[in-house]
Design an enzyme around this catalytic site. Structure first.
Site, PDB file in Angstrom:
ATOM      1  N   LEU A 120       0.885  -1.160   0.000  1.00  0.00           N
ATOM      2  CA  LEU A 120       0.000   0.000   0.000  1.00  0.00           C
ATOM      3  C   LEU A 120       0.920   1.206   0.000  1.00  0.00           C
ATOM      4  CD1 LEU A 120      -2.851  -0.733   2.593  1.00  0.00           C
ATOM      5  CD2 LEU A 120      -3.142  -0.315   0.153  1.00  0.00           C
ATOM      6  N   ASP A 121       0.695   2.174  -0.887  1.00  0.00           N
ATOM      7  CA  ASP A 121       1.609   3.310  -0.928  1.00  0.00           C
ATOM      8  C   ASP A 121       1.495   4.140   0.346  1.00  0.00           C
ATOM      9  OD1 ASP A 121      -0.336   5.498  -1.297  1.00  0.00           O
ATOM     10  OD2 ASP A 121      -0.658   4.634  -3.278  1.00  0.00           O
ATOM     11  N   LYS A 122       2.451   5.034   0.528  1.00  0.00           N
ATOM     12  CA  LYS A 122       2.563   5.781   1.778  1.00  0.00           C
ATOM     13  C   LYS A 122       1.280   6.524   2.132  1.00  0.00           C
ATOM     14  CE  LYS A 122       5.251   9.487   3.933  1.00  0.00           C
ATOM     15  NZ  LYS A 122       6.284  10.535   3.723  1.00  0.00           N
ATOM     16  N   SER A 124      -1.764   5.785   1.311  1.00  0.00           N
ATOM     17  CA  SER A 124      -2.938   4.926   1.428  1.00  0.00           C
ATOM     18  C   SER A 124      -2.971   4.257   2.790  1.00  0.00           C
ATOM     19  CB  SER A 124      -2.942   3.873   0.319  1.00  0.00           C
ATOM     20  OG  SER A 124      -2.986   4.499  -0.952  1.00  0.00           O
TER      21      SER A 124
END
Length: 250
Positions: A120-122, A124
């Site tokens: 999960l990107d930062k 999100s």
């Protein structure tokens, strides 16, 4: 009897059992592969009593004995966790920039080394799986698995009933076709809206890139389910162990 085909098959099977030393320590659940490389190159790892300095030295997980700092290393019990990832935390075991990582949520809990399953990107948040079972993780992240992932996404515009169909139809972004499997409108406000978006593939920052191509900004992105496993009411930054049934269903 001369059986070259049999000998070739047997040799291939034996080769399949061998792997690089750094990867072996990771598969045993001792540490990440990058950390294992540091241990090996620092002369802290022995294989069958001999120091090995090459992270790619071929070893057999079933037969060879491993030590780090003269302490035996063996397979850890399999651990399967779900975490409610906070926004602003990076999905990695360690970060060279000193940022908070998802593994910081697990520190001091007496757990063996575990690694995130997928990303999960930062910016999100939401459901993230972690495990020391590399085979289980590989099955979940295999593109052929087409495991559904459910997201609730707040966008910076009032959405109409046509927007979900546009997102499902998809767009080309720098030669990469991006589309969602299913989309529905959850809530509509005067300035923002919430969408439910289902993906069955794991392209990098797929939802953000897709919506940006449609001229839509993402305000929040929360993963609320992976396959049959919902995030539920797990508090932000908290984790829990999966039951055997949950891990098996995934």
């Amino acid at each position: 009897m001369n059986r070259p085909g049999y000998r070739r098959h047997r040799k291939d099977c034996l080769e399949d059992r061998r792997t690089g030393l750094a990867r072996a320590l990771s598969k045993l659940g001792f540490c990440s592969r990058s950390r294992a490389r540091e241990f090996i190159q620092g002369g802290r790892v022995r294989v069958n009593g001999r120091v090995r300095l090459d992270p790619e030295w071929r070893v057999d997980l079933r037969r060879d004995r491993f030590e780090v700092d003269e302490q035996a290393v063996g397979p850890e019990a399999k651990v399967y966790l779900m975490l409610n990832k906070p926004r602003g935390w990076v999905t990695t075991v360690s970060d060279e920039k000193g940022r908070s990582t998802v593994c910081d949520c697990l520190s001091g809990q007496g757990l063996p080394f575990v690694a995130p399953v997928g990303r999960l990107d930062k910016a999100s948040e939401g459901l993230l799986l972690l495990t020391n079972d590399t085979q289980w993780a590989a099955r979940l992240t295999d593109p052929a698995a087409h495991l559904d992932k459910l997201y609730h996404v707040q966008v910076d515009c009032p959405a109409d009933e046509r927007l979900p169909r546009r997102i499902e139809a998809g767009v080309m972004v720098q030669g990469d076709f991006l589309a969602a499997k299913r989309v529905r409108l959850l809530r509509q406000g005067t300035r923002t809206s919430w969408l439910e978006i289902v993906l069955d593939e794991g392209k990098n920052r797929q939802i953000r890139r897709l919506l940006a191509a449609l001229g839509i900004g993402v305000l929040r992105l929360v993963r609320v389910a992976i396959g049959p496993l919902p995030l539920g009411n797990l508090p932000k930054g908290a984790f829990r162990h999966l039951t055997a049934e949950e891990a098996g269903r995934l």
